[in-house]
Scaffold this motif. Structure first.
Motif, PDB file in Angstrom:
ATOM      1  N   PHE A 160       0.838  -1.200   0.000  1.00  0.00           N
ATOM      2  CA  PHE A 160       0.000   0.000   0.000  1.00  0.00           C
ATOM      3  C   PHE A 160       0.874   1.251   0.000  1.00  0.00           C
ATOM      4  O   PHE A 160       0.644   2.192  -0.775  1.00  0.00           O
ATOM      5  N   VAL A 161       1.885   1.274   0.855  1.00  0.00           N
ATOM      6  CA  VAL A 161       2.763   2.444   0.945  1.00  0.00           C
ATOM      7  C   VAL A 161       3.531   2.632  -0.361  1.00  0.00           C
ATOM      8  O   VAL A 161       3.676   3.753  -0.859  1.00  0.00           O
ATOM      9  N   ALA A 162       4.006   1.543  -0.949  1.00  0.00           N
ATOM     10  CA  ALA A 162       4.737   1.635  -2.209  1.00  0.00           C
ATOM     11  C   ALA A 162       3.843   2.155  -3.332  1.00  0.00           C
ATOM     12  O   ALA A 162       4.282   2.921  -4.195  1.00  0.00           O
ATOM     13  N   TYR A 163       2.596   1.757  -3.325  1.00  0.00           N
ATOM     14  CA  TYR A 163       1.654   2.089  -4.393  1.00  0.00           C
ATOM     15  C   TYR A 163       1.070   3.482  -4.243  1.00  0.00           C
ATOM     16  O   TYR A 163       0.965   4.242  -5.219  1.00  0.00           O
ATOM     17  N   LYS A 164       0.679   3.856  -3.021  1.00  0.00           N
ATOM     18  CA  LYS A 164      -0.159   5.026  -2.815  1.00  0.00           C
ATOM     19  C   LYS A 164       0.526   6.216  -2.141  1.00  0.00           C
ATOM     20  O   LYS A 164      -0.151   7.149  -1.702  1.00  0.00           O
ATOM     21  N   THR A 165       1.828   6.197  -2.061  1.00  0.00           N
ATOM     22  CA  THR A 165       2.538   7.365  -1.529  1.00  0.00           C
ATOM     23  C   THR A 165       2.601   8.449  -2.597  1.00  0.00           C
ATOM     24  O   THR A 165       3.108   8.213  -3.695  1.00  0.00           O
ATOM     25  N   THR A 166       2.095   9.632  -2.277  1.00  0.00           N
ATOM     26  CA  THR A 166       2.272  10.761  -3.191  1.00  0.00           C
ATOM     27  C   THR A 166       3.600  11.458  -2.913  1.00  0.00           C
ATOM     28  O   THR A 166       4.313  11.850  -3.834  1.00  0.00           O
ATOM     29  N   ASP A 167       3.938  11.605  -1.631  1.00  0.00           N
ATOM     30  CA  ASP A 167       5.216  12.211  -1.261  1.00  0.00           C
ATOM     31  C   ASP A 167       5.485  11.928   0.212  1.00  0.00           C
ATOM     32  O   ASP A 167       4.565  11.591   0.971  1.00  0.00           O
ATOM     33  N   ILE A 168       6.742  12.056   0.588  1.00  0.00           N
ATOM     34  CA  ILE A 168       7.131  11.938   1.990  1.00  0.00           C
ATOM     35  C   ILE A 168       8.033  13.115   2.351  1.00  0.00           C
ATOM     36  O   ILE A 168       8.692  13.685   1.479  1.00  0.00           O
ATOM     37  N   MET A 169       8.026  13.460   3.624  1.00  0.00           N
ATOM     38  CA  MET A 169       9.001  14.419   4.143  1.00  0.00           C
ATOM     39  C   MET A 169       9.853  13.701   5.178  1.00  0.00           C
ATOM     40  O   MET A 169       9.327  13.007   6.052  1.00  0.00           O
ATOM     41  N   VAL A 170      11.161  13.865   5.056  1.00  0.00           N
ATOM     42  CA  VAL A 170      12.090  13.241   6.005  1.00  0.00           C
ATOM     43  C   VAL A 170      13.186  14.231   6.360  1.00  0.00           C
ATOM     44  O   VAL A 170      13.413  15.221   5.659  1.00  0.00           O
ATOM     45  N   ASN A 171      13.855  13.933   7.455  1.00  0.00           N
ATOM     46  CA  ASN A 171      15.078  14.648   7.785  1.00  0.00           C
ATOM     47  C   ASN A 171      16.154  14.170   6.817  1.00  0.00           C
ATOM     48  O   ASN A 171      16.390  12.969   6.683  1.00  0.00           O
ATOM     49  N   LYS A 172      16.805  15.092   6.121  1.00  0.00           N
ATOM     50  CA  LYS A 172      17.786  14.677   5.117  1.00  0.00           C
ATOM     51  C   LYS A 172      18.941  13.902   5.735  1.00  0.00           C
ATOM     52  O   LYS A 172      19.627  13.132   5.042  1.00  0.00           O
ATOM     53  N   LYS A 173      19.148  14.064   7.052  1.00  0.00           N
ATOM     54  CA  LYS A 173      20.184  13.292   7.731  1.00  0.00           C
ATOM     55  C   LYS A 173      19.791  11.821   7.855  1.00  0.00           C
ATOM     56  O   LYS A 173      20.632  10.984   8.187  1.00  0.00           O
ATOM     57  N   ALA A 174      18.524  11.509   7.607  1.00  0.00           N
ATOM     58  CA  ALA A 174      18.047  10.123   7.693  1.00  0.00           C
ATOM     59  C   ALA A 174      18.159   9.384   6.369  1.00  0.00           C
ATOM     60  O   ALA A 174      17.782   8.212   6.281  1.00  0.00           O
ATOM     61  N   LEU A 175      18.674  10.041   5.321  1.00  0.00           N
ATOM     62  CA  LEU A 175      18.835   9.384   4.034  1.00  0.00           C
ATOM     63  C   LEU A 175      20.019   8.426   4.058  1.00  0.00           C
ATOM     64  O   LEU A 175      21.054   8.725   4.658  1.00  0.00           O
ATOM     65  N   PRO A 176      19.915   7.281   3.391  1.00  0.00           N
ATOM     66  CA  PRO A 176      21.105   6.463   3.170  1.00  0.00           C
ATOM     67  C   PRO A 176      22.158   7.289   2.431  1.00  0.00           C
ATOM     68  O   PRO A 176      21.833   8.088   1.545  1.00  0.00           O
ATOM     69  N   LYS A 177      23.410   7.107   2.780  1.00  0.00           N
ATOM     70  CA  LYS A 177      24.467   7.966   2.232  1.00  0.00           C
ATOM     71  C   LYS A 177      24.521   7.930   0.710  1.00  0.00           C
ATOM     72  O   LYS A 177      24.723   8.962   0.055  1.00  0.00           O
ATOM     73  N   GLU A 178      24.341   6.736   0.125  1.00  0.00           N
ATOM     74  CA  GLU A 178      24.458   6.633  -1.324  1.00  0.00           C
ATOM     75  C   GLU A 178      23.307   7.374  -2.028  1.00  0.00           C
ATOM     76  O   GLU A 178      23.489   7.938  -3.106  1.00  0.00           O
ATOM     77  N   ILE A 179      22.123   7.395  -1.410  1.00  0.00           N
ATOM     78  CA  ILE A 179      20.997   8.112  -1.991  1.00  0.00           C
ATOM     79  C   ILE A 179      21.183   9.617  -1.825  1.00  0.00           C
ATOM     80  O   ILE A 179      20.912  10.400  -2.742  1.00  0.00           O
ATOM     81  N   ALA A 180      21.643  10.054  -0.660  1.00  0.00           N
ATOM     82  CA  ALA A 180      21.913  11.476  -0.450  1.00  0.00           C
ATOM     83  C   ALA A 180      22.939  11.978  -1.472  1.00  0.00           C
ATOM     84  O   ALA A 180      22.799  13.083  -2.011  1.00  0.00           O
ATOM     85  N   LYS A 181      23.933  11.169  -1.766  1.00  0.00           N
ATOM     86  CA  LYS A 181      24.960  11.553  -2.738  1.00  0.00           C
ATOM     87  C   LYS A 181      24.361  11.708  -4.120  1.00  0.00           C
ATOM     88  O   LYS A 181      24.670  12.653  -4.850  1.00  0.00           O
ATOM     89  N   LYS A 182      23.457  10.802  -4.508  1.00  0.00           N
ATOM     90  CA  LYS A 182      22.814  10.893  -5.819  1.00  0.00           C
ATOM     91  C   LYS A 182      21.976  12.159  -5.948  1.00  0.00           C
ATOM     92  O   LYS A 182      21.811  12.707  -7.040  1.00  0.00           O
ATOM     93  N   LEU A 183      21.426  12.625  -4.821  1.00  0.00           N
ATOM     94  CA  LEU A 183      20.589  13.834  -4.824  1.00  0.00           C
ATOM     95  C   LEU A 183      21.406  15.107  -4.635  1.00  0.00           C
ATOM     96  O   LEU A 183      20.854  16.211  -4.667  1.00  0.00           O
ATOM     97  N   GLY A 184      22.710  14.948  -4.429  1.00  0.00           N
ATOM     98  CA  GLY A 184      23.572  16.112  -4.231  1.00  0.00           C
ATOM     99  C   GLY A 184      23.415  16.734  -2.866  1.00  0.00           C
ATOM    100  O   GLY A 184      23.673  17.928  -2.688  1.00  0.00           O
ATOM    101  N   LEU A 185      22.999  15.920  -1.874  1.00  0.00           N
ATOM    102  CA  LEU A 185      22.803  16.419  -0.515  1.00  0.00           C
ATOM    103  C   LEU A 185      23.926  15.965   0.386  1.00  0.00           C
ATOM    104  O   LEU A 185      24.477  14.871   0.224  1.00  0.00           O
ATOM    105  N   LYS A 186      24.248  16.790   1.339  1.00  0.00           N
ATOM    106  CA  LYS A 186      25.294  16.438   2.301  1.00  0.00           C
ATOM    107  C   LYS A 186      24.672  16.035   3.635  1.00  0.00           C
ATOM    108  O   LYS A 186      23.651  16.556   4.023  1.00  0.00           O
TER     109      LYS A 186
END
Length: 402
Positions: A376-402
């Protein structure tokens, strides 16, 4: 003796009736959940008769972030945000000659952007209930606000003359009438604050919060304006592949961060009474030949009725990136509701769920919390808000975030 025999017959008949109506095997199995992780959060709130889930959910999310950062529990004022947001929305609505969605809805970034500009106050300082009720009730005020603005726009369009310098003051007076005048300073727990200084005293930084989604009509690892009616602010989201968006949710929870969750609860797979969201699919592989043949003869309506009985856990659909996109493009997934993902759980069959904090008051069966399956979450998520410090490092790097 005759009376004794009659009594025995009556007891026997009663036992037989009970046995026929309540055997264990005929009762719906239902869903039984075991929590595997639940973050510490502030109490469940009640948005009542207001379309402000975006505000209630995001402030509950931020209150959870405050707790994680070691801060004291606090109930932040929802109506402080709503009041400021209505003013900004009115400005843009008039500027756009009414060609904008002026309604009660909004998005998570409305809250963080408002706190950056206007600060925040505790609920006790600004309840925002200045119209005779003890819970939010917007049945009148939104209609009044929109009618006022539509009049301003109509007169301006007809006359061709500049708008008066009074319309903003007039609208602000309406906001004060319904929500109450906003304090410039206040005392809370023995200390004097301004809204800005109180926001600065909290152990969280609004610059740390980002919005994410997963759609293919924009390139991955870029930002775009999410095209939903309630995004009146035209806020941007980072775009990730589906598996990476789900990885962000899982990693954030593992690091004890809640997630503000925008979703769609107009689905047939969502049950308000059971506090449950699923995406069921017929398990043809496990059916016998006779069962499969019988299933094939059912009408689509009969199949749908059989899938959404919510009687016990069953097979769910495997969600793909393409399914998400099709549902969004066809208006099957809309920006319908905001909640907070606060934990994980599994049902009696071992299927994975997220535990979610809602803002529909403390109600059964789970005291205001809900369970949504991973599909359900995979299908029906429109957007999420998270603390950018909670991102996996490799994903943060792809987004250009530190």
């Amino acid at each position: 003796m005759k009376n004794f025999l009659l009594t025995l017959l009556a007891v026997g008949a009663l036992c037989s009736a009970v046995a026929q109506t309540t055997p264990e095997e005929t009762q719906p199995e239902g869903y039984r959940f075991t929590d595997t992780k639940v973050l510490r959060m502030t109490p469940v709130k009640d948005q009542h008769r207001s379309g402000t889930c975006w505000c209630f959910s995001t402030l509950s999310f931020l209150e959870g972030e405050i707790l994680r950062a070691g801060g004291a529990p606090v109930h932040l004022s929802e109506m402080w945000i709503v009041r400021h947001t209505f003013m900004e929305k009115a400005e843009k609505y008039v500027r756009m000659h009414g060609e904008l969605n002026f309604a009660e809805g909004g998005a998570a970034h409305d809250v963080t952007e408002s706190i950056k500009k206007y600060g925040i106050v505790p609920f006790e300082v600004y309840p925002g209930l200045n119209y005779g009720t003890d819970r939010p009730d917007f049945h009148e005020l939104t209609a009044v606000f929109k009618a006022y603005l539509d009049t301003i726009i109509s007169v301006g369009d007809r006359s061709g003359k500049p708008l008066s310098t009074a319309w903003r003051r007039g609208f602000s007076a309406l906001l004060d009438a319904y929500f109450g005048e906003m304090p410039e300073t206040f005392t809370y727990e023995g200390k004097e604050y301004t809204p800005a200084s109180y926001a600065a005293s909290l152990p969280i930084d609004m610059e740390d919060y980002i919005d994410l989604t997963s759609f293919t009509h924009h390139p991955f690892y870029t930002q775009f304006i999410l095209e939903v009616p309630d995004n009146w602010m035209w806020g941007t989201v980072y775009n990730l592949p589906l598996d990476e968006m789900m990885a962000v949710i899982d990693h954030a929870l593992a690091e004890n961060h809640p997630i503000a969750w925008g979703t769609d609860v107009s689905e047939k797979g969502f049950s308000r009474s059971l506090a449950l969201g699923i995406v069921p699919e017929a398990d043809l592989d496990s059916m016998s030949g006779t069962e499969a043949e019988r299933w094939g003869k059912l009408t689509e309506r009969e199949k749908e009725a059989a899938l959404y009985t919510f009687d016990k856990p069953g097979k769910e659909r495997v969600i793909t990136q393409e399914m998400r996109q099709t549902a969004f493009d066809n208006y099957e997934t809309t920006d319908d509701h905001g909640m907070v993902i606060v934990g994980t759980a599994h049902d009696q069959a071992g299927n994975a769920y997220y535990k979610v904090l809602n803002s529909w008051d403390v109600r059964p069966p789970y005291a205001g919390y809900y369970y949504f399956s991973r599909p359900f979450v995979a299908y029906k998520t429109t957007d999420i808000m998270v603390n950018k410090k909670a991102l996996p490092k490799e994903i943060a790097k792809k987004l250009g975030l530190k």
